[in-house]
Write an enzyme that holds these catalytic residues in place. Structure first.
Site, PDB file in Angstrom:
ATOM      1  N   SER A 234       6.001  -1.765   3.319  1.00 24.47           N
ATOM      2  CA  SER A 234       5.014  -2.774   3.686  1.00 24.47           C
ATOM      3  C   SER A 234       5.544  -3.569   4.900  1.00 24.47           C
ATOM      4  O   SER A 234       5.969  -2.949   5.875  1.00 24.47           O
ATOM      5  CB  SER A 234       4.752  -3.673   2.478  1.00 24.47           C
ATOM      6  OG  SER A 234       3.500  -4.279   2.572  1.00 24.47           O
TER       7      SER A 234
ATOM      8  N   ASP B 226      -3.761   4.155  -0.080  1.00 22.04           N
ATOM      9  CA  ASP B 226      -3.324   2.803   0.273  1.00 22.04           C
ATOM     10  C   ASP B 226      -4.173   2.240   1.410  1.00 22.04           C
ATOM     11  O   ASP B 226      -4.239   2.831   2.487  1.00 22.04           O
ATOM     12  CB  ASP B 226      -1.855   2.870   0.708  1.00 22.04           C
ATOM     13  CG  ASP B 226      -1.279   1.512   1.086  1.00 22.04           C
ATOM     14  OD1 ASP B 226      -1.922   0.494   0.772  1.00 22.04           O
ATOM     15  OD2 ASP B 226      -0.184   1.490   1.680  1.00 22.04           O
TER      16      ASP B 226
ATOM     17  N   HIS C 125       0.223   2.094  -2.391  1.00 22.57           N
ATOM     18  CA  HIS C 125       1.145   1.358  -1.505  1.00 22.57           C
ATOM     19  C   HIS C 125       2.607   1.718  -1.789  1.00 22.57           C
ATOM     20  O   HIS C 125       3.108   1.456  -2.863  1.00 22.57           O
ATOM     21  CB  HIS C 125       0.896  -0.141  -1.691  1.00 22.57           C
ATOM     22  CG  HIS C 125       1.340  -0.988  -0.525  1.00 22.57           C
ATOM     23  ND1 HIS C 125       1.100  -0.654   0.795  1.00 22.57           N
ATOM     24  CD2 HIS C 125       1.992  -2.184  -0.484  1.00 22.57           C
ATOM     25  CE1 HIS C 125       1.587  -1.598   1.583  1.00 22.57           C
ATOM     26  NE2 HIS C 125       2.137  -2.539   0.846  1.00 22.57           N
TER      27      HIS C 125
END
Lengths: 496, 496
Positions: free
Chosen positions: A179, A430, A455
């Site tokens: 991320s 995602d 994710h």
């Protein structure tokens, strides 16, 4: 990461002219990250030591001589100085222990890569607060919260480790993150290739800036996840907004809504934008953690949670009251899978492991990610991206103005082909994959896509229910990392 | 560039415990740069326009929203949007007009490379003062004087040019600089390869930091220049220090010294360290500008000035008084070749085009270059490098402490092989070549050496007396630049 930015931006376009509600921001900014997975966690014991390293508050100026303690975790059980490596987790916006416990991949590969594991906490998060309790006091104290300063912390920490741990000097360091941490890992390799031999950037939306991707892409992917997970699922959600709007137009409707959704507090008309954001946020969260096995995010969740949710959302053409009852059932999967919740709290902070204030500041300075919806290609009410309003809200909250193009100026945007040794992994499920690198750029800037991945699924611990796509992705990632490590050791002593 | 840092450091080890004399620093910090060369300057007319661009004072933080005007010069006479280029001079520590007038190479190649020329002034120099007259007031105002901020200025300026000049968007930019500006050019390509396709880093001593090169290397090269330029020349200079020491031990000796050296002011015993530094500085300056043709640095100089100087220094075994008379004749070549000087001023500021205060601060923060002499391998009195004292002097003067390893941490030191498209050119006569890259690192990180070259001779305008080695160097440089430009145009539209 970015999800809070998303919510912040939604707040701006949902409620033009209104101030950001700090409570609300606190909640919305705190709901991104990854489930702990007790099943897989237990498979590899996470024995680490906790250390602190004295960092300069300001790497880029000399007049401020203050320092602070950066926390980092270190595990060297499998480290072998002979042909080994150092896997360096580029901490993102939260408590590093929590990230450490949620990045099973590094623990799983430690033995194979003879790796020392280091998890570095990002400044202004967890215990690594440059000004202690005053760190978030105002813009002046927050001035040193940038990706550049965080990367410089990582560099100084690695130099410290190499200086002080016998045998570490001649070890290749690989940056790993997910991320926002994935972006940091990629940028780390781009800016400091003399410090890290390569980077695994998982679910890193390095192009979710300016107009590199359409602003509606994120919510389109969320919508697709729901569309694919159950008949009429996304249409039902799309219709729910109007149902809420109609029901909330009367006092009795508001009362009914609060009751039916089992909310902990009564609703006023002014709460409705917040209510809708909270529901929207739930769908977004589900898209991010739509994992193939039961996991524990905020609340426990079943395997493939969107499929479970969608079982309640098969009929869009029922009366408003029925529709909302079904929406409640769906929300209840997310908020009350354990059956323990007495009521649902729309201003509840999801987890304390994320540094909500810090990220809110970052989203107001460097991390400006434009989001929008149109209600046609996605299942949400239409909202435009409005930078002016966004900037004004930031100025009100922190006394700063965002620089929407700075990240691209600094890190190159799409023009990054002269760099090397970065793996960009993305899961097709995602929503952040929309802003990620999903095609190879060169032989050494490679994209790894995970068809059934949400994710950064690849950074999670091995699980018996892992789909083949993530197993393949991890195998590829390990292959690349092994090559970087080998290249490093082959070249030791051959430096100019 | 670094020369001032050298002198600053010498001050520290010459006079331990003494404070840096600002007048002295002002002079020593102002004596580096390049002669204007009227002969060659006239060959290509330098018609440029002057512009100013609003820059952020702090690129790396958001709480300071102040801006300042950065000056830049632009010449587009030969610019061709079709297959052309932008040559971007990365301004160093001085007035940009002066640099522009002393970088004839860019003017000479503009037509061949169909190039727009841009000369960007470095912040805190010339007219580009972030806080106007207060810019040097204290450490707080100087806090934004770093190489990182300067590079960010360059990036923002180039983005501005590409946004505002029709046709500039699709043009490759090449960074060009000499000395400190050469380091900036190299670092620019390393840190922002998405902004510049390549860099010509002339006489850029990127390794003159920490212990990458022996601290006595610089003065050894200076010594070699004198040794090669005349029989007994360096030995005579070596002996002169003791002669000065002996003569200055009595009042009458001091008087005689001042008279014989035609100094403008009488000498006290306390002035002797300054006197010796001033003489040493003269020999260093001569080594840097030991050009093959008459040039005009500070004062006019003959071709191969060290040879001329050495004609007076052929006999080391004469009595002290004779030795000093000969030293005077040698100094007089440098300070009074025109015959106009009535006396020599040991605290005279050499040229106002260099930003002495700015560089003194930079040498006290990022640009920490260790220098030393031993009196055996060089022709100077022995002096050790003493970081502690250096740091203490910096703290006294600016309230800052140097970070000797920061430049290497930031820009990679010797571990830069993953970068590309940088030409490092160095002249064998240039003392700065000791800290430069003089061997190829990869196919695209190439070293160009100029046997008969002093300090960035290659950046100077063509001259009929140019030795073959500099002609070859320039030809090579042009070949590389043409390839970068071609590669860029070949790849336009092929970006991912």
């Amino acid at each position: 990461m970015g999800y809070p930015a998303l919510l912040l931006s939604l707040l701006v376009f949902l409620a033009p002219g209104t101030c950001i509600d700090p409570r609300r921001v606190l909640r919305t900014l705190s709901s991104l990250h990854l489930p702990t997975n007790p099943a897989s966690r237990s498979s590899v014991a996470k024995n680490y030591s906790v250390f602190y390293f004295q960092q300069k508050v300001d790497h880029f100026g000399f007049s401020n001589m203050k320092t602070f303690k950066q926390r980092y975790l270190l595990a060297d059980k499998h480290w072998d100085k002979d042909g080994g490596s150092i896997l360096f987790y580029t901490g993102n916006e939260g408590d590093i222990v929590w990230f450490c416990n949620n990045t099973g991949f590094m623990w799983d590969v430690a033995e194979e890569l003879k790796a020392m594991l280091v998890f570095a906490e990002h400044r202004y998060y967890g215990e690594s607060l440059p000004f202690g309790n005053n760190s978030f006091q105002d813009g002046r104290h927050l001035n040193f919260l940038t990706s550049e300063q965080a990367l410089a912390d990582f560099v100084e920490l690695i130099k410290h480790l190499k200086r002080t741990i016998p045998g570490a000097e001649d070890q290749p360091v690989i940056a790993i993150g997910g991320s926002y941490g994935g972006m940091l890992a990629a940028w780390f390799r781009m800016k400091y290739p003399h410090i890290v031999v390569g980077a695994l950037a998982a679910s890193a939306p390095i192009w979710q800036f300016e107009d590199f991707v359409p602003c509606d892409m994120f919510m389109k992917i969320v919508t697709t996840d729901f569309k694919k997970s159950g008949s009429n699922c996304s249409v039902t959600i799309l219709r729910s907004w109007d149902a809420i709007n109609r029901l909330s137009s009367t006092g009795s409707g508001l009362q009914w809504l609060a009751q039916t959704l089992h909310l902990c507090s009564p609703l006023t008309f002014e709460d409705i934008p917040n209510l809708k954001e909270w529901i929207m946020e739930t769908w977004v969260n589900l898209a991010m953690v739509n994992y193939p096995y039961a996991s524990n995010f905020l609340q426990p969740l079943p395997a493939w949670p969107i499929k479970v949710v969608c079982q309640y959302l098969i009929n869009p053409s029922v009366p408003d009251s029925m529709l909302i009852q079904n929406i409640f059932q769906a929300l209840n999967v997310y908020y009350n899978y354990s059956g323990q919740a007495k009521c649902l709290n729309i201003s509840e902070t999801a987890t304390k492991n994320l540094g909500s204030l810090g990220w809110s500041y970052q989203a107001c300075t460097e991390m400006v990610m434009p989001f929008c919806t149109n209600g046609i290609d996605d299942m949400f009410e239409p909202h435009q991206w409005n930078l002016k309003k966004y900037s004004d809200e930031c100025f009100k909250q922190w006394g700063v103005r965002p620089r929407p193009s700075w990240i691209i100026t600094m890190y190159g945007g799409k023009n990054i082909k002269s760099h090397s040794n970065i793996i960009f992994s993305n899961g097709d499920l995602d929503p952040w994959s929309g802003g990620g690198v999903t095609k190879d750029i060169t032989d050494t800037l490679v994209a790894v896509t995970i068809k059934e991945g949400a994710h950064h699924l690849d950074l999670r611990a091995n699980n018996a229910l892992d789909p083949t796509s993530v197993l393949l992705a991890r195998a590829l990632e390990i292959e690349h990392m092994k090559r970087w490590i080998k290249d490093f050791h082959d070249n030791v002593g051959r430096q100019p």
